[in-house]
Design a protein around this motif. Structure first.
Motif, PDB file in Angstrom:
ATOM      1  N   GLU A  66      -2.829   8.522   3.587  1.00 42.42           N
ATOM      2  CA  GLU A  66      -3.129   9.708   4.392  1.00 42.42           C
ATOM      3  C   GLU A  66      -3.765   9.337   5.724  1.00 42.42           C
ATOM      4  O   GLU A  66      -3.336   9.796   6.791  1.00 42.42           O
ATOM      5  CB  GLU A  66      -4.049  10.640   3.604  1.00 42.42           C
ATOM      6  CG  GLU A  66      -4.372  11.938   4.340  1.00 42.42           C
ATOM      7  CD  GLU A  66      -5.295  12.840   3.538  1.00 42.42           C
ATOM      8  OE1 GLU A  66      -5.432  14.009   3.922  1.00 42.42           O
ATOM      9  OE2 GLU A  66      -5.899  12.373   2.543  1.00 42.42           O
ATOM     10  N   SER A  67      -4.805   8.453   5.674  1.00 34.62           N
ATOM     11  CA  SER A  67      -5.515   8.129   6.918  1.00 34.62           C
ATOM     12  C   SER A  67      -4.645   7.329   7.879  1.00 34.62           C
ATOM     13  O   SER A  67      -4.807   7.419   9.093  1.00 34.62           O
ATOM     14  CB  SER A  67      -6.803   7.352   6.603  1.00 34.62           C
ATOM     15  OG  SER A  67      -6.506   6.054   6.106  1.00 34.62           O
ATOM     16  N   ALA A  68      -3.705   6.551   7.342  1.00 34.50           N
ATOM     17  CA  ALA A  68      -2.840   5.726   8.197  1.00 34.50           C
ATOM     18  C   ALA A  68      -1.543   6.431   8.567  1.00 34.50           C
ATOM     19  O   ALA A  68      -0.723   5.871   9.300  1.00 34.50           O
ATOM     20  CB  ALA A  68      -2.528   4.410   7.488  1.00 34.50           C
ATOM     21  N   LYS A  93      -4.435   3.439  -1.524  1.00 31.97           N
ATOM     22  CA  LYS A  93      -4.445   2.497  -0.411  1.00 31.97           C
ATOM     23  C   LYS A  93      -2.991   2.211   0.013  1.00 31.97           C
ATOM     24  O   LYS A  93      -2.056   2.418  -0.762  1.00 31.97           O
ATOM     25  CB  LYS A  93      -5.148   1.200  -0.823  1.00 31.97           C
ATOM     26  CG  LYS A  93      -6.620   1.367  -1.183  1.00 31.97           C
ATOM     27  CD  LYS A  93      -7.459   1.830  -0.008  1.00 31.97           C
ATOM     28  CE  LYS A  93      -8.925   1.921  -0.365  1.00 31.97           C
ATOM     29  NZ  LYS A  93      -9.743   2.391   0.791  1.00 31.97           N
ATOM     30  N   THR A  94      -2.823   1.733   1.234  1.00 32.52           N
ATOM     31  CA  THR A  94      -1.473   1.526   1.772  1.00 32.52           C
ATOM     32  C   THR A  94      -0.836   0.273   1.170  1.00 32.52           C
ATOM     33  O   THR A  94      -0.750  -0.782   1.794  1.00 32.52           O
ATOM     34  CB  THR A  94      -1.528   1.412   3.311  1.00 32.52           C
ATOM     35  OG1 THR A  94      -2.565   0.484   3.672  1.00 32.52           O
ATOM     36  CG2 THR A  94      -1.817   2.745   3.947  1.00 32.52           C
ATOM     37  N   GLU A 136     -12.501  -0.711   3.108  1.00 32.59           N
ATOM     38  CA  GLU A 136     -12.000  -0.804   4.480  1.00 32.59           C
ATOM     39  C   GLU A 136     -10.500  -0.576   4.626  1.00 32.59           C
ATOM     40  O   GLU A 136     -10.032  -0.247   5.727  1.00 32.59           O
ATOM     41  CB  GLU A 136     -12.355  -2.178   5.060  1.00 32.59           C
ATOM     42  CG  GLU A 136     -13.859  -2.457   5.099  1.00 32.59           C
ATOM     43  CD  GLU A 136     -14.178  -3.882   5.520  1.00 32.59           C
ATOM     44  OE1 GLU A 136     -13.331  -4.493   6.215  1.00 32.59           O
ATOM     45  OE2 GLU A 136     -15.247  -4.391   5.126  1.00 32.59           O
ATOM     46  N   MET A 137      -9.750  -0.749   3.578  1.00 34.81           N
ATOM     47  CA  MET A 137      -8.292  -0.604   3.679  1.00 34.81           C
ATOM     48  C   MET A 137      -7.926   0.873   3.832  1.00 34.81           C
ATOM     49  O   MET A 137      -8.509   1.753   3.200  1.00 34.81           O
ATOM     50  CB  MET A 137      -7.652  -1.180   2.411  1.00 34.81           C
ATOM     51  CG  MET A 137      -6.146  -1.291   2.441  1.00 34.81           C
ATOM     52  SD  MET A 137      -5.600  -2.152   0.925  1.00 34.81           S
ATOM     53  CE  MET A 137      -3.837  -1.973   1.089  1.00 34.81           C
ATOM     54  N   ALA A 138      -6.974   1.135   4.695  1.00 32.63           N
ATOM     55  CA  ALA A 138      -6.572   2.515   4.959  1.00 32.63           C
ATOM     56  C   ALA A 138      -5.864   3.112   3.748  1.00 32.63           C
ATOM     57  O   ALA A 138      -5.242   2.406   2.948  1.00 32.63           O
ATOM     58  CB  ALA A 138      -5.643   2.573   6.168  1.00 32.63           C
ATOM     59  N   SER A 139      -5.954   4.430   3.647  1.00 31.84           N
ATOM     60  CA  SER A 139      -5.156   5.152   2.657  1.00 31.84           C
ATOM     61  C   SER A 139      -3.848   5.588   3.314  1.00 31.84           C
ATOM     62  O   SER A 139      -3.702   5.556   4.544  1.00 31.84           O
ATOM     63  CB  SER A 139      -5.918   6.374   2.158  1.00 31.84           C
ATOM     64  OG  SER A 139      -6.059   7.326   3.211  1.00 31.84           O
TER      65      SER A 139
END
Length: 347
Positions: free
Chosen positions: A338-340, A24-25, A333-336
């Protein structure tokens, strides 16, 4: 008595869950104990996308024969009066359950009162109108303790069948800190004076009296061979029903919200019956009752909250529930990184 088949959570998902949490970020471990909580919930449910469905709060109520010895600052009739307060929505647990959208039921496990029939929110599983005085005899027969365990299991299965997968436990019963102290002393082999606190607010003189009464009761009954025998000798109907309810909840792979001193004593008994229970328990708050710290050390757990509370009723469990919701929310729900498209820490 019902036998329970509690399976420890499958650990094969642990590495994937931990990787998801770590990616997670945020810096590694930056969400602290929320991360451990998310991991526990994911393992209980066997998924990397856990959900909390139809959360319930169960308050088990019962009276205690030992109350006749003056071990509480309040008279026994407060038990049924507080049950009526719960049913009318006026207690702290009502406020917190409503705030956090927990469905609340009160279970009459053995209150010394005849409640009107069909009271909304009251589940009638009365074994008798209170236990016997354990200073002089067993609080209940072994058969009654077994019946309590069956009744508690039945209550939990009924809410599980409605879709509930997280259940909090609370209690009401004048004299029940005395039962909890006796149970933990017997299970953990800790001197009774280290297990006994002020309960409903005893002054120094009455606290010494309480310890004296419990010491005499312990001497009278001597060493007891099994958790069930200990429960029958010193327990309350509400404590014994919580034992069955917790074991059943773990069998159903439900999350168990453990409140303070008395609920933890029930958990201790249930854990002695089946140690696999521990994986399903979330310990919600540290009670100000002095024996609670000993219980937490014995179970090697760290409660989520330490707010100086000692009310009971399940209030600590209700207060902690939003932390579970937050743990599940960040996991899902929190971005990773990679996804962010956020750069990770330099190696």
């Amino acid at each position: 008595m019902k036998s329970f088949r509690i399976q420890p959570p499958d650990q094969s998902l642990r590495a994937a869950l931990q990787t998801k949490i770590d990616n997670k970020t945020k810096p590694l471990g930056a969400l602290g104990r929320l991360e451990a909580l998310a991991l526990q919930i994911g393992l209980i449910q066997g998924t990397s996308t856990p959900t909390l469905h139809a959360p319930h709060m169960l308050i088990f109520a019962g009276d205690h024969g030992i109350a006749a010895e003056g071990v509480s600052a309040y008279p026994q009739e407060v038990t049924w009066q507080m049950v009526m307060n719960f049913l009318q929505g006026g207690a702290a647990i009502n406020v917190f359950s409503k705030q956090h959208q927990l469905q609340l039921y009160v279970v009459d496990a053995g209150v010394n009162y005849d409640f009107p029939e069909n009271l909304p929110g009251l589940l009638s599983h009365k074994i008798a109108k209170g236990t016997q005085n354990f200073l002089h005899e067993q609080a209940m027969k072994i058969e009654a303790a077994q019946r309590c365990i069956d009744q508690g299991a039945e209550v939990v299965t009924s809410i599980f069948n409605k879709g509930c997968n997280v259940v909090g436990f609370g209690e009401m019963g004048i004299g029940n800190t005395s039962s909890a102290s006796m149970l933990m002393s017997g299970l953990l082999n800790i001197p009774i004076d280290q297990c006994t606190g002020r309960g409903t607010g005893l002054d120094d003189e009455r606290l010494h009296h309480k310890i004296d009464i419990l010491t005499k009761a312990q001497q009278r009954h001597g060493a007891l061979a099994s958790p069930l025998e200990l429960l029958a000798t010193f327990g309350g109907f509400e404590i014994a029903q919580m034992v069955g309810a917790m074991l059943q909840a773990a069998e159903h792979k439900m999350i168990i919200l453990v409140d303070g001193f008395i609920v933890s004593a029930a958990f201790l008994v249930a854990h002695a019956i089946d140690p696999n229970l521990k994986s399903y328990g979330v310990f919600c708050h540290r009670s100000q009752e002095q024996g609670h710290a000993h219980m937490m050390r014995a179970l090697d757990v760290q409660p989520l909250l330490d707010l100086g509370m000692r009310l009971g009723e399940g209030t600590g469990a209700a207060m902690a529930y939003p932390l579970l919701a937050s743990a599940v929310a960040f996991l899902n729900e929190m971005a990773s990184f990679e996804s962010a498209h956020v750069s990770e820490k330099n190696s």
